[in-house]
Scaffold this motif. Structure first.
Motif, PDB file in Angstrom:
ATOM      1  N   MET A   1      10.821  66.404   9.350  1.00 34.07           N
ATOM      2  CA  MET A   1       9.984  67.595   9.189  1.00 34.07           C
ATOM      3  C   MET A   1       8.523  67.179   9.288  1.00 34.07           C
ATOM      4  SD  MET A   1      10.309  70.885   8.677  1.00 34.07           S
ATOM      5  CE  MET A   1      11.975  70.964   8.003  1.00 34.07           C
ATOM      6  N   GLU A   2       7.771  67.836  10.152  1.00 32.23           N
ATOM      7  CA  GLU A   2       6.356  67.519  10.321  1.00 32.23           C
ATOM      8  C   GLU A   2       5.536  68.799  10.356  1.00 32.23           C
ATOM      9  OE1 GLU A   2       4.707  64.724  10.279  1.00 32.23           O
ATOM     10  OE2 GLU A   2       6.485  63.469  10.045  1.00 32.23           O
ATOM     11  N   PHE A   3       4.390  68.765   9.704  1.00 30.51           N
ATOM     12  CA  PHE A   3       3.454  69.889   9.727  1.00 30.51           C
ATOM     13  C   PHE A   3       2.066  69.352  10.025  1.00 30.51           C
ATOM     14  CE2 PHE A   3       6.859  71.156   6.804  1.00 30.51           C
ATOM     15  CZ  PHE A   3       7.285  72.336   7.414  1.00 30.51           C
ATOM     16  N   TRP A   9       2.294  72.051   4.644  1.00 24.56           N
ATOM     17  CA  TRP A   9       3.094  71.166   3.800  1.00 24.56           C
ATOM     18  C   TRP A   9       3.316  71.788   2.426  1.00 24.56           C
ATOM     19  CZ3 TRP A   9       6.404  67.613   4.674  1.00 24.56           C
ATOM     20  CH2 TRP A   9       6.294  66.768   5.774  1.00 24.56           C
ATOM     21  N   LEU A  10       2.264  72.339   1.837  1.00 25.54           N
ATOM     22  CA  LEU A  10       2.382  72.919   0.495  1.00 25.54           C
ATOM     23  C   LEU A  10       3.318  74.113   0.488  1.00 25.54           C
ATOM     24  CD1 LEU A  10      -1.322  72.627  -0.730  1.00 25.54           C
ATOM     25  CD2 LEU A  10       0.623  71.163  -1.343  1.00 25.54           C
ATOM     26  N   ALA A  11       3.257  74.937   1.529  1.00 28.02           N
ATOM     27  CA  ALA A  11       4.171  76.073   1.623  1.00 28.02           C
ATOM     28  C   ALA A  11       5.616  75.592   1.720  1.00 28.02           C
ATOM     29  CB  ALA A  11       3.810  76.935   2.836  1.00 28.02           C
ATOM     30  N   PHE A  12       5.825  74.507   2.460  1.00 27.29           N
ATOM     31  CA  PHE A  12       7.175  73.950   2.622  1.00 27.29           C
ATOM     32  C   PHE A  12       7.707  73.404   1.301  1.00 27.29           C
ATOM     33  CE2 PHE A  12       9.621  69.996   3.311  1.00 27.29           C
ATOM     34  CZ  PHE A  12      10.779  70.543   3.843  1.00 27.29           C
ATOM     35  N   ILE A  13       6.918  72.549   0.622  1.00 32.02           N
ATOM     36  CA  ILE A  13       7.439  71.919  -0.592  1.00 32.02           C
ATOM     37  C   ILE A  13       7.592  72.916  -1.732  1.00 32.02           C
ATOM     38  CG2 ILE A  13       6.454  69.697   0.081  1.00 32.02           C
ATOM     39  CD1 ILE A  13       4.366  70.026  -2.105  1.00 32.02           C
ATOM     40  N   GLU A  14       6.853  74.018  -1.673  1.00 29.94           N
ATOM     41  CA  GLU A  14       6.980  75.041  -2.708  1.00 29.94           C
ATOM     42  C   GLU A  14       8.270  75.835  -2.536  1.00 29.94           C
ATOM     43  OE1 GLU A  14       4.086  78.248  -4.961  1.00 29.94           O
ATOM     44  OE2 GLU A  14       3.663  77.721  -2.872  1.00 29.94           O
ATOM     45  N   VAL A  94      -8.696  63.174  -2.768  1.00 31.90           N
ATOM     46  CA  VAL A  94      -8.297  62.600  -1.477  1.00 31.90           C
ATOM     47  C   VAL A  94      -8.346  63.675  -0.395  1.00 31.90           C
ATOM     48  CG1 VAL A  94      -6.852  60.863  -2.568  1.00 31.90           C
ATOM     49  CG2 VAL A  94      -5.838  63.037  -1.863  1.00 31.90           C
ATOM     50  N   SER A  95      -8.309  63.243   0.850  1.00 27.63           N
ATOM     51  CA  SER A  95      -8.438  64.152   1.990  1.00 27.63           C
ATOM     52  C   SER A  95      -7.127  64.863   2.301  1.00 27.63           C
ATOM     53  CB  SER A  95      -8.884  63.373   3.232  1.00 27.63           C
ATOM     54  OG  SER A  95      -7.866  62.481   3.642  1.00 27.63           O
ATOM     55  N   ASP A  96      -7.220  65.961   3.040  1.00 29.97           N
ATOM     56  CA  ASP A  96      -6.032  66.652   3.540  1.00 29.97           C
ATOM     57  C   ASP A  96      -5.182  65.704   4.377  1.00 29.97           C
ATOM     58  OD1 ASP A  96      -7.187  68.861   2.372  1.00 29.97           O
ATOM     59  OD2 ASP A  96      -7.078  70.130   4.164  1.00 29.97           O
ATOM     60  N   ALA A  97      -5.842  64.931   5.229  1.00 32.42           N
ATOM     61  CA  ALA A  97      -5.119  64.057   6.155  1.00 32.42           C
ATOM     62  C   ALA A  97      -4.276  63.033   5.401  1.00 32.42           C
ATOM     63  CB  ALA A  97      -6.106  63.351   7.089  1.00 32.42           C
ATOM     64  N   LEU A  98      -4.831  62.459   4.333  1.00 38.89           N
ATOM     65  CA  LEU A  98      -4.087  61.455   3.572  1.00 38.89           C
ATOM     66  C   LEU A  98      -2.905  62.095   2.847  1.00 38.89           C
ATOM     67  CD1 LEU A  98      -3.830  58.534   2.789  1.00 38.89           C
ATOM     68  CD2 LEU A  98      -5.506  58.899   0.962  1.00 38.89           C
ATOM     69  N   LEU A  99      -3.103  63.280   2.326  1.00 34.90           N
ATOM     70  CA  LEU A  99      -2.003  63.986   1.666  1.00 34.90           C
ATOM     71  C   LEU A  99      -0.906  64.340   2.666  1.00 34.90           C
ATOM     72  CD1 LEU A  99      -3.916  66.301  -0.822  1.00 34.90           C
ATOM     73  CD2 LEU A  99      -2.163  64.636  -1.443  1.00 34.90           C
ATOM     74  N   CYS A 100      -1.282  64.781   3.852  1.00 31.58           N
ATOM     75  CA  CYS A 100      -0.287  65.106   4.876  1.00 31.58           C
ATOM     76  C   CYS A 100       0.527  63.872   5.254  1.00 31.58           C
ATOM     77  CB  CYS A 100      -0.969  65.696   6.116  1.00 31.58           C
ATOM     78  SG  CYS A 100      -1.584  67.380   5.900  1.00 31.58           S
ATOM     79  N   CYS A 105       5.745  60.894   4.730  1.00 27.46           N
ATOM     80  CA  CYS A 105       6.522  59.724   4.320  1.00 27.46           C
ATOM     81  C   CYS A 105       7.538  60.080   3.237  1.00 27.46           C
ATOM     82  CB  CYS A 105       5.590  58.623   3.834  1.00 27.46           C
ATOM     83  SG  CYS A 105       4.599  57.867   5.133  1.00 27.46           S
ATOM     84  N   VAL A 106       7.119  60.910   2.284  1.00 30.95           N
ATOM     85  CA  VAL A 106       8.029  61.330   1.218  1.00 30.95           C
ATOM     86  C   VAL A 106       9.186  62.144   1.801  1.00 30.95           C
ATOM     87  CG1 VAL A 106       8.260  62.781  -0.843  1.00 30.95           C
ATOM     88  CG2 VAL A 106       6.280  61.272  -0.594  1.00 30.95           C
ATOM     89  N   GLU A 107       8.885  63.049   2.705  1.00 32.52           N
ATOM     90  CA  GLU A 107       9.925  63.895   3.287  1.00 32.52           C
ATOM     91  C   GLU A 107      10.941  63.065   4.077  1.00 32.52           C
ATOM     92  OE1 GLU A 107      12.284  67.015   4.705  1.00 32.52           O
ATOM     93  OE2 GLU A 107      11.082  66.671   2.914  1.00 32.52           O
TER      94      GLU A 107
END
Length: 424
Positions: A1-3, A9-14, A94-100, A105-107
């Motif tokens: 899964m990639e966004f 990403w937040l909409a997906f994990i929620e 932290v930045s959006d990019a680092l969180l994405c 990686c977690v997904e």
């Protein structure tokens, strides 16, 4: 899964997990192990649990680490305006990019493990992954809910801190203080120092530490504050239990007891702290939504997320030391002790603007009014459909220079913070 964006990403994990809260460590531990996050080498880890005071204690420690030249990561929750607030490196979100990248990686690891994760578990694992990529000296982890079964508890701390214990989240943690205390004490380890930030904690907390062979350090017994005329002195012990004191610490904006707890936690981790770094940090430490003062249309806004009786009592004591009158914009959730909070604040509030919260578990203003009238049948109050409308009323009915308190929930404070940002 990639966004491609953090919002996606937040909409997906929620949405991906069937329930919002599902305590337990098995899912988080499986993915953490897959990601290599459970390796014992790395930075010092300090985990903080408690009903109130967690955020202030982490904020103090972060300020002290920064003043002392240490590199640190901090994971806290919830956030007010942006998810990035939850994961900080050296005090910066932290930045959006680092969180994405972290969520990706977690997904991938979650998919390999074939398990489901809650929103909080995804976020915790993402934060831990980010910290693993950095050359950090210290990681500060704030427990989200409870302790024993909270996702952050997959990481073994070097120092475990319990700040306070009071009735909150009873549906998940238990209906009495001893049981809740035991849940929070679940962060203790036989190999970790235990620091207790309240001398009145339930007996179950210290008993849990001692059952692991750890003698806890307790506020006002093993460490604490000695008051001077215009400042205070810290007394405590270092990692080897040698006495340590720091004098001439000025009055902070956040609770002093949490400052003392933060100092002791860092000393227990074996970190070298200069007296000057501590003094600088205590004077500078701030925390969004905790006695946060700002000007708004000539009024003095005080934003505080106090949402349980213990936090409301502390806020009430702070208001008692202030001059002038206070109008309160109040919005709360349905799993909170509304009457207990109102009772603690009522002696210090002259007028109430009650707001309905349009979020899951948000209470209608009419329910707040009923609770207020049971506490004080003659209280002056109005009901409003939104926090914005309640704030408008408070501003309209007040004079320039008067104080308006916004309290009762992270959602209440976040609504006002969003408005302040929009109007800048």
């Amino acid at each position: 899964m990639e966004f491609s964006s953090l919002s996606e990403w937040l909409a997906f994990i929620e949405a991906v997990h069937p329930v919002e809260i599902e305590l337990g460590l098995a899912r988080t531990r499986a993915v953490a192990e897959e990601l290599g996050l459970l390796e014992t080498s790395g930075p010092k880890v300090i985990t903080v649990a408690g009903t109130n005071g967690k955020g202030s204690t982490v904020a103090y420690m972060g300020a002290m680490l920064k003043a002392g030249g240490y590199r640190f990561g901090a994971y806290t929750s919830p956030h007010f305006l942006r998810y990035n607030e939850r994961v900080q490196l050296d005090g910066e979100a932290v930045s959006d990019a680092l969180l994405c990248e972290a969520f990706s990686c977690v997904e991938a690891a979650r998919d390999r493990c074939n398990v489901s994760l809650t929103y909080f578990e995804y976020g915790t694992l993402a934060a831990l992954w980010i910290f693993r990529q950095q050359p950090l000296d210290v990681v500060l982890l704030e427990v989200g809910l409870g302790g024993r079964l909270d996702a952050v508890n997959v990481i073994d701390p070097d120092v475990a801190v319990v700040t306070t214990v009071s009735l909150d989240h009873e549906a998940w943690l238990g209906a009495d203080l001893e049981q809740i205390g035991l849940e929070k004490a679940g962060i203790f380890r036989a190999t970790a120092k235990a620091v207790l930030g309240d001398p009145g904690l339930p007996a179950s907390v210290a008993a849990k530490a001692r059952s692991l062979g750890v003698e806890p350090l307790v506020l006002e017994q093993d460490f604490g504050r000695r008051k001077g005329v215009e400042d205070w002195c810290f007394y405590g012990v270092d990692q080897s239990n040698a006495a340590r004191s720091i004098g001439a610490i000025g009055e902070p904006r956040l609770p002093e007891e949490n400052a003392a707890t933060a100092i002791q936690a860092l000393l227990s981790a074996g970190l070298a702290l200069s007296d000057e770094a501590v003094r600088t940090a205590v004077s500078r430490a701030r925390l969004t939504g905790r006695w946060q003062e700002c000007a708004y249309h000539g009024r003095k806004l005080v934003l505080d997320v106090a949402h349980n009786p213990q936090a409301a009592a502390y806020l009430g004591a702070r208001l008692a030391r202030e001059e002038g009158t206070t109008r309160c914009v109040l919005g709360m959730l349905d799993d909170k002790d509304v009457r207990g909070c109102i009772k603690a604040l009522a002696p210090h509030v002259t007028d109430w603007c009650l707001a309905s919260l349009g979020v899951p578990r948000g209470l209608p203003a009419t329910v707040l009014l009923d609770a207020l009238q049971q506490t004080d049948s003659e209280a002056l109050a109005t009901c409003h459909d939104t926090v914005d409308e309640a704030l408008d009323r408070a501003v309209a009915e007040s004079a320039a220079g008067e104080r308006i308190l916004v309290a009762g929930s992270f959602f209440t404070v976040a609504g006002v913070l969003a408005r302040l940002e929009q109007e800048q």
